[in-house]
Design a protein around this motif. Sequence first.
Motif, PDB file in Angstrom:
ATOM      1  N   HIS A  21       2.710  -2.829  -5.900  1.00 20.13           N
ATOM      2  CA  HIS A  21       1.719  -2.547  -4.844  1.00 20.13           C
ATOM      3  C   HIS A  21       0.437  -3.334  -5.157  1.00 20.13           C
ATOM      4  O   HIS A  21       0.144  -3.629  -6.315  1.00 20.13           O
ATOM      5  CB  HIS A  21       1.433  -1.031  -4.789  1.00 20.13           C
ATOM      6  N   TYR A  23      -2.430  -2.380  -5.372  1.00 24.84           N
ATOM      7  CA  TYR A  23      -3.408  -1.666  -6.191  1.00 24.84           C
ATOM      8  C   TYR A  23      -3.092  -1.752  -7.691  1.00 24.84           C
ATOM      9  O   TYR A  23      -3.802  -1.171  -8.503  1.00 24.84           O
ATOM     10  CB  TYR A  23      -3.462  -0.181  -5.791  1.00 24.84           C
ATOM     11  N   ASP A  37       2.229  -3.785   0.567  1.00 26.44           N
ATOM     12  CA  ASP A  37       1.708  -2.438   0.811  1.00 26.44           C
ATOM     13  C   ASP A  37       2.905  -1.496   0.949  1.00 26.44           C
ATOM     14  O   ASP A  37       4.064  -1.918   0.803  1.00 26.44           O
ATOM     15  CB  ASP A  37       0.755  -2.418   2.021  1.00 26.44           C
ATOM     16  N   SER A  38       2.620  -0.252   1.248  1.00 25.42           N
ATOM     17  CA  SER A  38       3.687   0.755   1.250  1.00 25.42           C
ATOM     18  C   SER A  38       4.846   0.364   2.172  1.00 25.42           C
ATOM     19  O   SER A  38       6.007   0.504   1.800  1.00 25.42           O
ATOM     20  CB  SER A  38       3.161   2.107   1.733  1.00 25.42           C
ATOM     21  N   PHE A  60       5.722   8.380  -5.430  1.00 30.56           N
ATOM     22  CA  PHE A  60       6.310   8.523  -4.091  1.00 30.56           C
ATOM     23  C   PHE A  60       6.894   7.205  -3.599  1.00 30.56           C
ATOM     24  O   PHE A  60       7.818   7.179  -2.790  1.00 30.56           O
ATOM     25  CB  PHE A  60       5.298   9.109  -3.088  1.00 30.56           C
ATOM     26  N   MET A  61       6.362   6.086  -4.069  1.00 31.48           N
ATOM     27  CA  MET A  61       6.850   4.766  -3.626  1.00 31.48           C
ATOM     28  C   MET A  61       8.239   4.491  -4.217  1.00 31.48           C
ATOM     29  O   MET A  61       9.140   4.020  -3.520  1.00 31.48           O
ATOM     30  CB  MET A  61       5.880   3.669  -4.063  1.00 31.48           C
ATOM     31  N   TYR A 109       2.775  11.157   6.347  1.00 33.22           N
ATOM     32  CA  TYR A 109       2.375   9.908   5.695  1.00 33.22           C
ATOM     33  C   TYR A 109       3.312   9.683   4.501  1.00 33.22           C
ATOM     34  O   TYR A 109       3.703  10.636   3.813  1.00 33.22           O
ATOM     35  CB  TYR A 109       0.936  10.072   5.224  1.00 33.22           C
ATOM     36  N   ASN A 111       2.720   8.768   1.691  1.00 33.67           N
ATOM     37  CA  ASN A 111       2.112   9.286   0.451  1.00 33.67           C
ATOM     38  C   ASN A 111       2.362  10.798   0.390  1.00 33.67           C
ATOM     39  O   ASN A 111       1.470  11.618   0.605  1.00 33.67           O
ATOM     40  CB  ASN A 111       0.596   9.053   0.442  1.00 33.67           C
ATOM     41  N   THR A 125       3.328   4.898   7.589  1.00 37.23           N
ATOM     42  CA  THR A 125       2.427   4.344   6.567  1.00 37.23           C
ATOM     43  C   THR A 125       1.134   3.984   7.297  1.00 37.23           C
ATOM     44  O   THR A 125       1.052   4.119   8.522  1.00 37.23           O
ATOM     45  CB  THR A 125       3.012   3.081   5.906  1.00 37.23           C
ATOM     46  N   SER A 126       0.167   3.443   6.571  1.00 41.08           N
ATOM     47  CA  SER A 126      -1.095   3.104   7.255  1.00 41.08           C
ATOM     48  C   SER A 126      -0.891   1.942   8.229  1.00 41.08           C
ATOM     49  O   SER A 126      -1.664   1.767   9.160  1.00 41.08           O
ATOM     50  CB  SER A 126      -2.189   2.799   6.234  1.00 41.08           C
ATOM     51  N   HIS A 173     -10.617   7.026  -1.659  1.00 45.32           N
ATOM     52  CA  HIS A 173     -11.174   6.523  -0.396  1.00 45.32           C
ATOM     53  C   HIS A 173     -12.143   7.537   0.229  1.00 45.32           C
ATOM     54  O   HIS A 173     -13.167   7.165   0.790  1.00 45.32           O
ATOM     55  CB  HIS A 173     -10.034   6.226   0.596  1.00 45.32           C
ATOM     56  N   HIS A 196     -10.083   0.550   4.662  1.00 46.58           N
ATOM     57  CA  HIS A 196      -8.794   1.240   4.787  1.00 46.58           C
ATOM     58  C   HIS A 196      -9.027   2.557   5.536  1.00 46.58           C
ATOM     59  O   HIS A 196      -9.998   3.270   5.232  1.00 46.58           O
ATOM     60  CB  HIS A 196      -8.213   1.513   3.391  1.00 46.58           C
ATOM     61  N   GLU A 198      -7.921   5.376   5.195  1.00 44.60           N
ATOM     62  CA  GLU A 198      -7.957   6.593   4.375  1.00 44.60           C
ATOM     63  C   GLU A 198      -9.415   6.971   4.067  1.00 44.60           C
ATOM     64  O   GLU A 198      -9.680   8.016   3.476  1.00 44.60           O
ATOM     65  CB  GLU A 198      -7.185   6.388   3.064  1.00 44.60           C
ATOM     66  N   SER A 212      -4.294  -1.291   7.118  1.00 38.84           N
ATOM     67  CA  SER A 212      -3.595  -1.079   5.850  1.00 38.84           C
ATOM     68  C   SER A 212      -3.962  -2.202   4.883  1.00 38.84           C
ATOM     69  O   SER A 212      -4.546  -3.213   5.277  1.00 38.84           O
ATOM     70  CB  SER A 212      -2.084  -1.081   6.081  1.00 38.84           C
ATOM     71  N   THR A 213      -3.566  -2.026   3.649  1.00 40.18           N
ATOM     72  CA  THR A 213      -3.902  -3.015   2.627  1.00 40.18           C
ATOM     73  C   THR A 213      -3.455  -4.424   3.036  1.00 40.18           C
ATOM     74  O   THR A 213      -4.213  -5.383   2.935  1.00 40.18           O
ATOM     75  CB  THR A 213      -3.220  -2.605   1.302  1.00 40.18           C
ATOM     76  N   MET A 261      -2.551   4.221 -10.262  1.00 37.58           N
ATOM     77  CA  MET A 261      -2.063   2.859 -10.012  1.00 37.58           C
ATOM     78  C   MET A 261      -2.290   1.960 -11.224  1.00 37.58           C
ATOM     79  O   MET A 261      -1.642   0.936 -11.375  1.00 37.58           O
ATOM     80  CB  MET A 261      -2.788   2.270  -8.794  1.00 37.58           C
TER      81      MET A 261
HETATM   82  P1  13P Z   1      -0.976   1.105   2.094  1.00 36.54           P
HETATM   83  O1  13P Z   1      -0.186   0.509   1.008  1.00 36.54           O
HETATM   84  O2  13P Z   1      -0.088   1.519   3.244  1.00 36.54           O
HETATM   85  O3  13P Z   1      -2.129   0.308   2.553  1.00 36.54           O
HETATM   86  O4  13P Z   1      -1.561   2.507   1.557  1.00 36.54           O
HETATM   87  C1  13P Z   1      -2.543   2.576   0.648  1.00 36.54           C
HETATM   88  C2  13P Z   1      -2.349   3.588  -0.406  1.00 36.54           C
HETATM   89  O5  13P Z   1      -3.160   4.429  -0.649  1.00 36.54           O
HETATM   90  C3  13P Z   1      -1.185   3.511  -1.213  1.00 36.54           C
HETATM   91  O6  13P Z   1      -1.230   4.513  -2.100  1.00 36.54           O
END
Ligand code: 13P
Length: 301
Positions: A21, A23, A37-38, A60-61, A109, A111, A125-126, A173, A196, A198, A212-213, A261
């Motif tokens: 990811h 992050y 991203d997710s 969770f990913m 979501y 997450n 997802t976002s 966030h 973002h 969030e 999203s990211t 992360m």
């Molecule tokens: P995205 O990867 O969908 O942007 O989500 C951000 C996030 O918080 C992942 O944990």
Amino acid sequence: MNYAEEIKRLKTEKNAVILAHYYQENEIQDIADYLGDSLNLARIAMNTDADIIVFCGVHFMAETAKILNPTKKVLLPVMKAGCLMADMITPASLKKYKEEHPTTRIITYVNSPASVKALSDCICTSTNAIKIINHYLDQGDSILYCPDQNLGKYAMKLGGKKFDVWEGCCPIHHHLDPNKIMNLKKEYPTAKVLVHPECQESIVKLADYAGSTKQLLDYAIQSEDNTFIIATEKGVIHAMERACPNKTFILASPTLSCKDMKYTTLKEVYEALKNETNEIVVEEEIAKSAKKALDEMLKLS
Ligand code: 13P
Ligand code: SF4
């Protein structure tokens, strides 16, 4: 030991793939076969031919990857890498809500724990949340969006229709102070603010672009502007700087760092891959129901 070299060797030997990811720490991003991203990572995990997926992200990913591609071995290099937002909802609390609102459709979501996904109608997802929420609202359904209140409220504001929103959030966030962005805007008056969803409304209001990211990264790549204030987790700055070496990216606040992360190091990736440890297992019944909700997301996005 040169962990990066050893990981490369083991990957070929074991037909493994490394997903990371945005992050994750820079050193992890640099050795990943796929960075995303997710949503992107879920799609890559679902379609890979590799025998082993090493998921550099949070629990969770990796769990989502296992549900989407159950015959693969999915490894999470650090098992304690969780998500504070995902911990804000439990299957028991969602079951209680469902008993009280039997006709409400549940949009969850990504997450979130697999046990919560299993009780949901659709995951998002976002990247696709707005589209999926609107799809259900347009067919006249009453919905609950869980567990992220901020993305839920953002979608409600954009679409103008009311629905129930769970009170969870990503603390990283959620607690960003808008004054940080106001001050940076004074210092860098031509900078564009990328946020973002969030983040709370007070932050999203200051955004030139919210997404999203991956959407934020794409915006930065395509933009004619040169300076950006980034209001999401700091890891994405590395990906942005790699993609746009001539542009300037300023993190809105040093607090934008997700400790879960950041647990993953090269040493842990190497050890998980070498010993094939930290395998993700999802109970069969839960996996089956959660997959239905994930498949619904993939169909709608
Ligand atoms: P995205 O990867 O969908 O942007 O989500 C951000 C996030 O918080 C992942 O944990
Ligand atoms: Fe969870 Fe927030 Fe960390 Fe993403 S940044 S993994 S939502 S705690």
